[in-house]
Design a protein around this motif. Structure first.
Motif, PDB file in Angstrom:
ATOM      1  N   ALA A  44      46.496 -25.589  53.719  1.00  0.00           N
ATOM      2  CA  ALA A  44      47.703 -27.200  52.758  1.00  0.00           C
ATOM      3  C   ALA A  44      46.820 -27.067  51.338  1.00  0.00           C
ATOM      4  O   ALA A  44      47.549 -26.683  50.505  1.00  0.00           O
ATOM      5  CB  ALA A  44      48.080 -28.242  53.441  1.00  0.00           C
ATOM      6  N   GLU A  45      45.914 -27.092  51.072  1.00  0.00           N
ATOM      7  CA  GLU A  45      45.041 -27.565  50.024  1.00  0.00           C
ATOM      8  C   GLU A  45      45.475 -26.355  49.018  1.00  0.00           C
ATOM      9  O   GLU A  45      45.635 -26.595  47.658  1.00  0.00           O
ATOM     10  CB  GLU A  45      44.056 -28.060  49.836  1.00  0.00           C
ATOM     11  CG  GLU A  45      44.234 -29.830  50.743  1.00  0.00           C
ATOM     12  CD  GLU A  45      42.693 -29.948  50.202  1.00  0.00           C
ATOM     13  OE1 GLU A  45      41.475 -29.697  50.357  1.00  0.00           O
ATOM     14  OE2 GLU A  45      42.385 -31.117  50.015  1.00  0.00           O
ATOM     15  N   ALA A  46      45.038 -24.977  49.852  1.00  0.00           N
ATOM     16  CA  ALA A  46      44.633 -24.213  48.764  1.00  0.00           C
ATOM     17  C   ALA A  46      45.922 -23.634  48.193  1.00  0.00           C
ATOM     18  O   ALA A  46      46.527 -22.504  47.683  1.00  0.00           O
ATOM     19  CB  ALA A  46      43.689 -22.612  49.425  1.00  0.00           C
ATOM     20  N   GLY A  47      46.852 -23.446  49.620  1.00  0.00           N
ATOM     21  CA  GLY A  47      48.098 -22.841  48.716  1.00  0.00           C
ATOM     22  C   GLY A  47      49.210 -23.822  47.924  1.00  0.00           C
ATOM     23  O   GLY A  47      49.049 -24.892  48.045  1.00  0.00           O
TER      24      GLY A  47
ATOM     25  N   GLY B  93      46.614 -21.827  45.080  1.00  0.00           N
ATOM     26  CA  GLY B  93      47.736 -21.969  44.407  1.00  0.00           C
ATOM     27  C   GLY B  93      48.591 -21.150  44.033  1.00  0.00           C
ATOM     28  O   GLY B  93      49.951 -21.921  44.022  1.00  0.00           O
ATOM     29  N   ARG B  94      49.036 -19.687  44.591  1.00  0.00           N
ATOM     30  CA  ARG B  94      49.496 -19.368  44.648  1.00  0.00           C
ATOM     31  C   ARG B  94      49.987 -18.471  46.316  1.00  0.00           C
ATOM     32  O   ARG B  94      51.068 -17.824  46.541  1.00  0.00           O
ATOM     33  CB  ARG B  94      49.464 -17.630  43.756  1.00  0.00           C
ATOM     34  CG  ARG B  94      49.312 -17.966  42.616  1.00  0.00           C
ATOM     35  CD  ARG B  94      48.211 -16.842  42.260  1.00  0.00           C
ATOM     36  NE  ARG B  94      46.862 -16.279  42.740  1.00  0.00           N
ATOM     37  CZ  ARG B  94      46.808 -14.722  42.163  1.00  0.00           C
ATOM     38  NH1 ARG B  94      47.872 -14.186  41.255  1.00  0.00           N
ATOM     39  NH2 ARG B  94      45.122 -14.546  42.736  1.00  0.00           N
ATOM     40  N   ILE B  95      49.172 -18.580  47.492  1.00  0.00           N
ATOM     41  CA  ILE B  95      49.687 -18.467  48.883  1.00  0.00           C
ATOM     42  C   ILE B  95      50.597 -19.754  49.024  1.00  0.00           C
ATOM     43  O   ILE B  95      51.017 -20.662  49.203  1.00  0.00           O
ATOM     44  CB  ILE B  95      48.559 -18.934  49.892  1.00  0.00           C
ATOM     45  CG1 ILE B  95      47.191 -18.173  49.114  1.00  0.00           C
ATOM     46  CG2 ILE B  95      49.355 -18.968  51.156  1.00  0.00           C
ATOM     47  CD1 ILE B  95      46.230 -19.166  49.700  1.00  0.00           C
ATOM     48  N   TRP B  96      52.070 -19.215  49.790  1.00  0.00           N
ATOM     49  CA  TRP B  96      53.376 -19.645  50.713  1.00  0.00           C
ATOM     50  C   TRP B  96      52.656 -19.185  51.900  1.00  0.00           C
ATOM     51  O   TRP B  96      53.268 -17.833  52.179  1.00  0.00           O
ATOM     52  CB  TRP B  96      53.680 -18.677  49.675  1.00  0.00           C
ATOM     53  CG  TRP B  96      54.524 -19.292  48.622  1.00  0.00           C
ATOM     54  CD1 TRP B  96      53.895 -18.799  47.133  1.00  0.00           C
ATOM     55  CD2 TRP B  96      55.963 -19.736  47.874  1.00  0.00           C
ATOM     56  NE1 TRP B  96      54.139 -19.529  46.223  1.00  0.00           N
ATOM     57  CE2 TRP B  96      55.801 -20.442  46.481  1.00  0.00           C
ATOM     58  CE3 TRP B  96      57.198 -20.171  48.616  1.00  0.00           C
ATOM     59  CZ2 TRP B  96      56.611 -20.598  45.390  1.00  0.00           C
ATOM     60  CZ3 TRP B  96      57.998 -20.668  47.471  1.00  0.00           C
ATOM     61  CH2 TRP B  96      57.585 -21.733  46.255  1.00  0.00           C
ATOM     62  N   ALA B  97      52.290 -19.715  52.779  1.00  0.00           N
ATOM     63  CA  ALA B  97      51.965 -19.174  54.214  1.00  0.00           C
ATOM     64  C   ALA B  97      53.588 -19.807  54.856  1.00  0.00           C
ATOM     65  O   ALA B  97      53.723 -20.970  55.524  1.00  0.00           O
ATOM     66  CB  ALA B  97      50.418 -20.287  54.518  1.00  0.00           C
TER      67      ALA B  97
ATOM     68  N   VAL C  15      42.322 -15.877  54.087  1.00  0.00           N
ATOM     69  CA  VAL C  15      42.525 -15.456  52.290  1.00  0.00           C
ATOM     70  C   VAL C  15      42.544 -16.848  51.415  1.00  0.00           C
ATOM     71  O   VAL C  15      41.570 -16.340  50.982  1.00  0.00           O
ATOM     72  CB  VAL C  15      44.018 -15.283  52.388  1.00  0.00           C
ATOM     73  CG1 VAL C  15      44.517 -15.403  50.779  1.00  0.00           C
ATOM     74  CG2 VAL C  15      44.784 -13.358  52.973  1.00  0.00           C
ATOM     75  N   VAL C  16      42.583 -17.898  52.658  1.00  0.00           N
ATOM     76  CA  VAL C  16      42.187 -19.437  51.690  1.00  0.00           C
ATOM     77  C   VAL C  16      40.817 -19.125  51.224  1.00  0.00           C
ATOM     78  O   VAL C  16      40.062 -19.598  50.490  1.00  0.00           O
ATOM     79  CB  VAL C  16      42.519 -20.335  51.911  1.00  0.00           C
ATOM     80  CG1 VAL C  16      41.958 -21.347  52.317  1.00  0.00           C
ATOM     81  CG2 VAL C  16      44.251 -20.317  53.234  1.00  0.00           C
TER      82      VAL C  16
ATOM     83  N   LEU D  17      51.559 -15.502  47.010  1.00  0.00           N
ATOM     84  CA  LEU D  17      51.596 -14.543  47.741  1.00  0.00           C
ATOM     85  C   LEU D  17      52.326 -15.006  48.886  1.00  0.00           C
ATOM     86  O   LEU D  17      51.706 -16.120  49.490  1.00  0.00           O
ATOM     87  CB  LEU D  17      50.219 -14.359  48.088  1.00  0.00           C
ATOM     88  CG  LEU D  17      49.376 -13.066  48.852  1.00  0.00           C
ATOM     89  CD1 LEU D  17      49.685 -11.760  49.412  1.00  0.00           C
ATOM     90  CD2 LEU D  17      48.074 -13.695  49.350  1.00  0.00           C
ATOM     91  N   VAL D  18      53.288 -14.319  49.990  1.00  0.00           N
ATOM     92  CA  VAL D  18      53.807 -14.498  50.600  1.00  0.00           C
ATOM     93  C   VAL D  18      53.198 -14.276  52.241  1.00  0.00           C
ATOM     94  O   VAL D  18      53.163 -13.130  52.189  1.00  0.00           O
ATOM     95  CB  VAL D  18      55.507 -13.847  51.270  1.00  0.00           C
ATOM     96  CG1 VAL D  18      55.757 -14.578  52.427  1.00  0.00           C
ATOM     97  CG2 VAL D  18      55.761 -14.742  49.412  1.00  0.00           C
ATOM     98  N   LEU D  19      52.801 -14.767  53.296  1.00  0.00           N
ATOM     99  CA  LEU D  19      51.936 -14.501  53.820  1.00  0.00           C
ATOM    100  C   LEU D  19      52.360 -15.203  55.553  1.00  0.00           C
ATOM    101  O   LEU D  19      52.836 -16.538  55.306  1.00  0.00           O
ATOM    102  CB  LEU D  19      50.127 -14.752  53.873  1.00  0.00           C
ATOM    103  CG  LEU D  19      49.677 -14.870  53.414  1.00  0.00           C
ATOM    104  CD1 LEU D  19      48.081 -15.152  53.036  1.00  0.00           C
ATOM    105  CD2 LEU D  19      48.958 -12.650  52.599  1.00  0.00           C
TER     106      LEU D  19
END
Length: 726
Positions: free
Chosen positions: A149-152, A121-125, A113-114, A102-104
């Motif tokens: 950062a931890e969730a992404g 583990g799927r977030i590209w922020a 979202v976090v 998921l690119v945000l």
């Protein structure tokens, strides 16, 4: 990337209005499409104009999700999605068709979202709206960025400076930050040569209209230039005029100036391609802004767009612009960057054709590194690393290969573990021992019964335990470093139950065989990994004259010999400095409890305080994981130890294009090229001193090439993967 990756893209931006953030959304989708992704772009607002959206609908693998028109949430009406609503929409889309990434864009959005927790583990922020200086980085902001950062999965940074700032202040971001600079499409029309300027001379500005972007004073340039005998006109493209509470009346004044100022021709909002056509028919781009933005760590997309069109640009002198265009770029706005200064820069472009041509060439060259194709290739590399192909040996298996990893200290395995977990066909579990010899026997037994392959990090008590408790039909791999050979654990290992022992160097593989008498066939060498991609960053100014040491405890690391090198160099040139990145020795109880260790450091620190040659020349930097950003300041990495099993510091330095310099500790010549190894500190200093700027850069390039060939994370991961799945 062996399969089609499914991406969701959402920016907290309105794609009806053309500005840099809206263009980012369009460019990201275009680049992902070229990289082979299946991409769904989710819109924040109902579509009132298709200028940015329409060019995307026909791209391979691209679909546009319109939450308002498709009634994905009740009661949306015409209002743009709030972060809460956007998170709900994205979660619903993912439930119906799960995404791989998921690119945000937008800090408030990403934080929401976090917090909702559906995409860990799927977030590209992609974050630009964050504190961009130490003064602005509050503890609250740092904590929020740490949670992101931890969730992404990844943090996408527009510039190297922004990446370094994040890694310095947010330890959780280290290793996750990727460069993702702006990209511009290659013009699909013949670009004019711009050899002869128009009369009147045509200035152009495209993008949003905002106070700090100097768009209102820009409209006065034609009149000001006329007073200097220069006929000029300003062409503007865009439809987003900021309503800025800090500048009341700006919106009205800006609209009036665009509509009624003599010499200003406003073209309104246009599709990106048409905006580029209009700009290409002008002579000079305007990127001049208020000095308050000079410290920004972002890169202007419009400068790159103008460069792609062969247009020179008038812009502020900033560190980011100097890195992009050079310190001697001829069209920086002089002085205080006031309106008169901008007019002076434009006048130079008009009256000095050579300056205009040089500026155009610099801008064109910079833009060539930021095309959509370059962005697509970058995305392809990022996705290939994040979603590696399944090993051939596991594709035909009826179930995933079960890989267990055990040990008390897994810091040297972190990125390898990430790779194993990303591999299709592998199921990875970890048995984390509480201490060297303390664990939960039931948990270890469960892992031993479950795993097809067990990897034990360090040949210590965990290796002994697993060699005695493995299933007969499973495989056991042990990695031995150095300190284990001084203990009895290797002799206690049931070697018949072990399939492979990994050593990090040939020298220690040989020592292991001599020490244990194990069969030679069971001992092999795989070097330590170095994240060469993360470490490969441009050097900061002054790096050539800075030595670096990473880790100076215990005393066998020989900081005193590093000081010998520094003193020798400073006797001839006081520009030399030494930076030490390390925990202090007193933070290691097992070191500081020894009188001889305390005596060593007492002597070293007194020497730093009293030596005239060392005065003000030694800096101790905080221990931390931000090695890649720290190495930007380092031109030479020293390894002066009495002994090492591998010593990552020179390898990491090489990957950063720092020149390594080693003393001949046992086995060094079996890991590193002998050109980097010197007989004593005096010879080390003499070799360093001979490198002028050009030879230092070329020697650093050689070192970087060697590091990629010998120690790259990708290469080491492949070697480990082959070992596990065979």
């Amino acid at each position: 990337m062996s399969r089609t990756v499914n991406a969701l893209v959402y920016g907290d931006v309105d794609l009806n209005l053309i500005d840099g953030s809206a263009v980012w959304a369009q460019s990201t989708v275009q680049a992902l499409s070229r990289a082979g992704c299946r991409t769904r772009l989710v819109l924040k607002a109902p579509v009132h104009t298709g200028r940015l959206v329409d060019p995307l609908t026909g791209l391979p693998g691209v679909s546009v999700v319109r939450p308002h028109e498709e009634r994905l949430l009740p009661g949306l009406a015409d209002r743009p999605l709030s972060p809460v609503q956007a998170s709900q929409v994205l979660a619903g889309l993912d439930e119906d068709d799960p995404c791989d990434l998921l690119v945000l864009r937008g800090r408030r959005l990403v934080a929401r979202v976090v917090a909702d927790g559906c995409f860990d583990g799927r977030i590209w922020a992609y974050l630009t709206d964050i504190p961009q200086s130490a003064a602005e980085m509050t503890e609250e902001a740092r904590a929020e960025l740490g949670r992101i950062a931890e969730a992404g999965a990844r943090l996408l940074c527009q510039t190297e400076e922004l990446r370094c700032l994040l890694e310095t202040w947010v330890p959780e971001a280290v290793g996750k930050c990727l460069l993702s600079p702006p990209s511009v499409p290659e013009p699909d029309f013949d670009v004019p040569e711009h050899e002869r300027p128009h009369d009147p001379f045509r200035l152009v500005y495209t993008g949003k209209f905002a106070p700090l972007w100097n768009t209102l004073p820009m409209t006065r340039l034609p009149a000001l230039l006329a007073e200097d005998g220069i006929r000029a006109e300003l062409h503007t493209v865009g439809d987003k005029i900021h309503d800025d509470p800090a500048h009341p009346g700006f919106q009205t004044a800006m609209a009036r100036a665009l509509a009624a100022t003599p010499g200003v021709e406003h073209h309104g909002g246009q599709p990106r391609e048409e905006a580029m056509r209009l700009a290409a028919d002008c002579d000079l781009g305007l990127g001049w802004r208020e000095p308050a933005l000079d410290a920004s760590l972002e890169l202007s997309t419009k400068v790159l767009e103008f460069g792609a069109l062969g247009l020179p640009v008038v812009l502020n002198r900033t560190p980011a612009h100097e890195a992009l265009l050079g310190e001697d770029y001829p069209l920086y706005v002089p002085g205080r960057a006031a309106l008169e200064d901008a007019a002076a820069a434009v006048a130079r472009a008009v009256r000095e054709p050579e300056a205009r041509r040089l500026a155009a060439e610099r801008c064109r060259s910079a833009a060539a590194h930021h095309t959509l194709q370059v962005a697509a290739d970058r995305w392809r590399g990022h996705l290939g690393a994040a979603f590696p192909a399944a090993p051939a040996a596991v594709i035909a298996r009826p179930r995933p290969l079960r890989v267990g990893v055990a040990g008390h200290d897994l810091k040297f395995l972190t990125r390898l573990l990430d790779h194993f977990r990303a591999l299709p066909g592998l199921d990875v579990r970890v048995d984390a021992w509480e201490a060297l010899a303390r664990h939960d026997p039931a948990a270890s037994r469960e892992l031993a019964d479950w795993a097809d392959v067990v990897v034990v990090e360090w040949c210590g008590p965990a290796a002994v335990w697993y060699s005695r408790h493995k299933r007969p039909d499973s495989r056991l791999v042990i990695r031995l470093h150095r300190f284990e050979l001084d203990a009895d654990w290797p002799r206690q290992v049931a070697i018949d139950a072990v399939d492979q022992v990994i050593c990090v160097s040939t020298y220690y593989a040989r020592r292991t065989l001599e020490h244990t008498g194990w069969p030679e066939s069971k001992v092999t060498v795989i070097p330590n990994w170095v994240d060469t991609d993360q470490l490969d960053r441009p050097k900061a100014p002054g790096a050539r004259f800075r030595l670096g040491m990473i880790g100076i405890a215990p005393s066998r690391k020989r900081l005193d010999l590093g000081l010998d090198v520094l003193e020798t160099l400073r006797a001839e040139d006081r520009r030399w400095r030494l930076s030490v990145k390390s925990k202090p020795p007193w933070e290691y109880w097992w070191i500081w409890s020894k009188p001889e260790e305390r005596a060593h450091y007492d002597a070293v620190l007194r020497r730093i305080q009293t030596s005239p040659l060392l005065e003000g020349a030694v800096v101790f930097d905080d221990y931390g994981t931000d090695v890649a950003s720290w190495l930007r300041r380092i031109g030479h990495v020293l390894s002066t130890s009495d002994d090492e099993s591998f010593h990552l510091a020179p390898a990491e330095g090489m990957a950063s294009a720092a020149v390594p310099a080693l003393l001949p500790w046992p086995g060094a010549d079996e890991i590193y090229d002998t050109r980097w190894i010197h007989p004593d500190p005096a010879a080390m200093a003499a070799s360093i001193a001979t490198l002028d700027r050009t030879t230092w850069q070329s020697t650093g390039d050689t070192a970087r090439t060697q590091a990629r060939a010998r120690f790259s994370l990708n290469g080491v991961a492949r070697a480990w993967t082959d070992l596990l799945v065979t």
